[in-house]
Write a protein that holds these residues in place. Sequence first.
Motif, PDB file in Angstrom:
ATOM      1  N   ALA A  56       0.834  -1.201   0.000  1.00  0.00           N
ATOM      2  CA  ALA A  56       0.000   0.000   0.000  1.00  0.00           C
ATOM      3  C   ALA A  56       0.868   1.250   0.000  1.00  0.00           C
ATOM      4  O   ALA A  56       0.567   2.231  -0.686  1.00  0.00           O
ATOM      5  CB  ALA A  56      -0.934   0.002   1.215  1.00  0.00           C
ATOM      6  N   GLY A  57       1.949   1.222   0.775  1.00  0.00           N
ATOM      7  CA  GLY A  57       2.850   2.375   0.806  1.00  0.00           C
ATOM      8  C   GLY A  57       3.493   2.627  -0.543  1.00  0.00           C
ATOM      9  O   GLY A  57       3.616   3.779  -0.979  1.00  0.00           O
ATOM     10  N   ARG A  58       3.901   1.544  -1.223  1.00  0.00           N
ATOM     11  CA  ARG A  58       4.487   1.708  -2.558  1.00  0.00           C
ATOM     12  C   ARG A  58       3.449   2.237  -3.539  1.00  0.00           C
ATOM     13  O   ARG A  58       3.772   3.021  -4.434  1.00  0.00           O
ATOM     14  CB  ARG A  58       5.069   0.374  -3.039  1.00  0.00           C
ATOM     15  N   MET A  59       2.196   1.814  -3.374  1.00  0.00           N
ATOM     16  CA  MET A  59       1.139   2.310  -4.241  1.00  0.00           C
ATOM     17  C   MET A  59       0.914   3.803  -4.016  1.00  0.00           C
ATOM     18  O   MET A  59       0.715   4.565  -4.968  1.00  0.00           O
ATOM     19  CB  MET A  59      -0.160   1.537  -3.988  1.00  0.00           C
ATOM     20  N   VAL A  60       0.938   4.223  -2.743  1.00  0.00           N
ATOM     21  CA  VAL A  60       0.814   5.642  -2.429  1.00  0.00           C
ATOM     22  C   VAL A  60       1.914   6.433  -3.123  1.00  0.00           C
ATOM     23  O   VAL A  60       1.672   7.481  -3.733  1.00  0.00           O
ATOM     24  CB  VAL A  60       0.871   5.872  -0.902  1.00  0.00           C
ATOM     25  N   LEU A  61       3.139   5.928  -3.040  1.00  0.00           N
ATOM     26  CA  LEU A  61       4.261   6.607  -3.670  1.00  0.00           C
ATOM     27  C   LEU A  61       4.100   6.652  -5.185  1.00  0.00           C
ATOM     28  O   LEU A  61       4.364   7.679  -5.823  1.00  0.00           O
ATOM     29  CB  LEU A  61       5.568   5.902  -3.289  1.00  0.00           C
ATOM     30  N   SER A  62       3.650   5.558  -5.783  1.00  0.00           N
ATOM     31  CA  SER A  62       3.464   5.505  -7.234  1.00  0.00           C
ATOM     32  C   SER A  62       2.413   6.513  -7.690  1.00  0.00           C
ATOM     33  O   SER A  62       2.600   7.210  -8.697  1.00  0.00           O
ATOM     34  CB  SER A  62       3.055   4.092  -7.664  1.00  0.00           C
ATOM     35  N   VAL A  63       1.302   6.587  -6.948  1.00  0.00           N
ATOM     36  CA  VAL A  63       0.260   7.544  -7.291  1.00  0.00           C
ATOM     37  C   VAL A  63       0.785   8.964  -7.161  1.00  0.00           C
ATOM     38  O   VAL A  63       0.508   9.834  -8.005  1.00  0.00           O
ATOM     39  CB  VAL A  63      -0.978   7.340  -6.391  1.00  0.00           C
ATOM     40  N   ALA A  64       1.570   9.214  -6.097  1.00  0.00           N
ATOM     41  CA  ALA A  64       2.136  10.556  -5.909  1.00  0.00           C
ATOM     42  C   ALA A  64       3.032  10.949  -7.073  1.00  0.00           C
ATOM     43  O   ALA A  64       2.954  12.069  -7.584  1.00  0.00           O
ATOM     44  CB  ALA A  64       2.920  10.612  -4.597  1.00  0.00           C
ATOM     45  N   VAL A  65       3.880  10.021  -7.492  1.00  0.00           N
ATOM     46  CA  VAL A  65       4.772  10.300  -8.627  1.00  0.00           C
ATOM     47  C   VAL A  65       3.954  10.566  -9.883  1.00  0.00           C
ATOM     48  O   VAL A  65       4.261  11.482 -10.665  1.00  0.00           O
ATOM     49  CB  VAL A  65       5.742   9.121  -8.845  1.00  0.00           C
ATOM     50  N   GLY A  66       2.885   9.791 -10.096  1.00  0.00           N
ATOM     51  CA  GLY A  66       2.039  10.001 -11.262  1.00  0.00           C
ATOM     52  C   GLY A  66       1.369  11.367 -11.251  1.00  0.00           C
ATOM     53  O   GLY A  66       1.322  12.055 -12.283  1.00  0.00           O
ATOM     54  N   LEU A  67       0.861  11.779 -10.096  1.00  0.00           N
ATOM     55  CA  LEU A  67       0.219  13.086  -9.999  1.00  0.00           C
ATOM     56  C   LEU A  67       1.224  14.220 -10.205  1.00  0.00           C
ATOM     57  O   LEU A  67       0.912  15.228 -10.855  1.00  0.00           O
ATOM     58  CB  LEU A  67      -0.459  13.226  -8.630  1.00  0.00           C
ATOM     59  N   VAL A  68       2.427  14.057  -9.659  1.00  0.00           N
ATOM     60  CA  VAL A  68       3.452  15.082  -9.848  1.00  0.00           C
ATOM     61  C   VAL A  68       3.832  15.190 -11.327  1.00  0.00           C
ATOM     62  O   VAL A  68       3.962  16.293 -11.871  1.00  0.00           O
ATOM     63  CB  VAL A  68       4.688  14.777  -8.985  1.00  0.00           C
ATOM     64  N   ALA A  69       4.014  14.036 -11.990  1.00  0.00           N
ATOM     65  CA  ALA A  69       4.379  14.043 -13.405  1.00  0.00           C
ATOM     66  C   ALA A  69       3.291  14.703 -14.254  1.00  0.00           C
ATOM     67  O   ALA A  69       3.575  15.539 -15.126  1.00  0.00           O
ATOM     68  CB  ALA A  69       4.629  12.610 -13.885  1.00  0.00           C
ATOM     69  N   LEU A  70       2.032  14.333 -13.990  1.00  0.00           N
ATOM     70  CA  LEU A  70       0.925  14.952 -14.725  1.00  0.00           C
ATOM     71  C   LEU A  70       0.877  16.448 -14.446  1.00  0.00           C
ATOM     72  O   LEU A  70       0.647  17.254 -15.361  1.00  0.00           O
ATOM     73  CB  LEU A  70      -0.396  14.305 -14.315  1.00  0.00           C
ATOM     74  N   GLY A  71       1.113  16.826 -13.199  1.00  0.00           N
ATOM     75  CA  GLY A  71       1.122  18.242 -12.849  1.00  0.00           C
ATOM     76  C   GLY A  71       2.177  19.020 -13.605  1.00  0.00           C
ATOM     77  O   GLY A  71       1.927  20.133 -14.082  1.00  0.00           O
ATOM     78  N   LEU A  72       3.365  18.441 -13.739  1.00  0.00           N
ATOM     79  CA  LEU A  72       4.438  19.122 -14.465  1.00  0.00           C
ATOM     80  C   LEU A  72       4.073  19.305 -15.940  1.00  0.00           C
ATOM     81  O   LEU A  72       4.328  20.359 -16.525  1.00  0.00           O
ATOM     82  CB  LEU A  72       5.740  18.327 -14.342  1.00  0.00           C
ATOM     83  N   VAL A  73       3.475  18.271 -16.526  1.00  0.00           N
ATOM     84  CA  VAL A  73       3.065  18.367 -17.932  1.00  0.00           C
ATOM     85  C   VAL A  73       2.047  19.486 -18.111  1.00  0.00           C
ATOM     86  O   VAL A  73       2.149  20.308 -19.039  1.00  0.00           O
ATOM     87  CB  VAL A  73       2.487  17.022 -18.422  1.00  0.00           C
ATOM     88  N   MET A  74       1.073  19.540 -17.212  1.00  0.00           N
ATOM     89  CA  MET A  74       0.023  20.538 -17.341  1.00  0.00           C
ATOM     90  C   MET A  74       0.527  21.940 -17.016  1.00  0.00           C
ATOM     91  O   MET A  74       0.066  22.926 -17.606  1.00  0.00           O
ATOM     92  CB  MET A  74      -1.162  20.177 -16.440  1.00  0.00           C
TER      93      MET A  74
END
Length: 327
Positions: A21-39
């Motif tokens: 679950a902790g790794r999933m939290v980290l993965s989601v965080a990285v995904g949101l940060v990456a999408l945020g940078l693109v936008m």
Amino acid sequence: MGGAQVLSVAALSTGRDVQHAGRMVLSVAVGLVALGLVMVYSTSSVMGAVAGEEHSEVLVRQLRWVVLGALVAWISSRVSLELLRRLALPVLGLAILLLGLTLVLAEPIKGSRRWLYVAGVSIQASEILKIGTLLFLADRLAAREEAQTFGARSSLLPVLAPVGLATVLVLVEPDLGTSLFIVAEAVILLGLAGIRPTRVVPFAITVIPLIVFFAYTRVPHVRSRFAMYAGGPGEGSQVHEALIAIGSGGVFGKGLGQGAQKLGYFSEAQNDFIFAVIGQEFGYIGALFVIGLFLLLAARGMRVAMNAPDTFGALVALGITAWLTFQ
């Protein structure tokens, strides 16, 4: 700071399932940060070109904060719960001190005193306050359980008084959103800690209307926003533009970089209205994808909290999860 908060939740995990679950939290965080940078780049590059700035200036600045956030996240993941608990009161005290200095020393920006500049670096004390409030409430409420007064009718004044003081200071800036967030954070943690609803609900229904009334009478744009939602005249054009942006994106969106509303219709398209830009460029599918990521973040964060080693850790994890998903 979002990445640091998310990784702090992951750091509380114990056991194979919870570590997943902790790794999933980290993965989601990285995904949101990456999408945020693109936008951010999609939104700010056009605005920068119009203003005669480098296309990537805002993106580079955002990348610096991502690197700093990753460093803070890495450090946070290695801080023990015991040390984190000892830091609760000092962090809250520092936040209250910085809020006082901000009200006295900061120059007003768009009618609010929210940023204190030290050596060319801007500090928003209210963001530190969110962390301090969370740690302080988790510490005090965990202490009640350890003292066998968990859910008893002992006074909540020692728990809520410092939080109330901080809320008043934020409201004076004025910052309605953060004030409401702090009160909501307190109500959520009180409820999660097992405090009877008969004690929590009266606090919420008394304090929240007072905050809204203060903001309505003292902050012009808040009055205007209420007038707009009531169907009267108001300065709500940006909200209308956000609705137009999301609606015009349709199911699949206009394509990355093709949104029109970001071209001067929003004053802060790269932050305050970034979700509207996502809706216009990636459509309902993209908007639902972002919402889905936050729901996944909430579910995994709750799994980590349920397996935290003690009450303090569980309340911190639940508080951070609520912070990230509901703010």
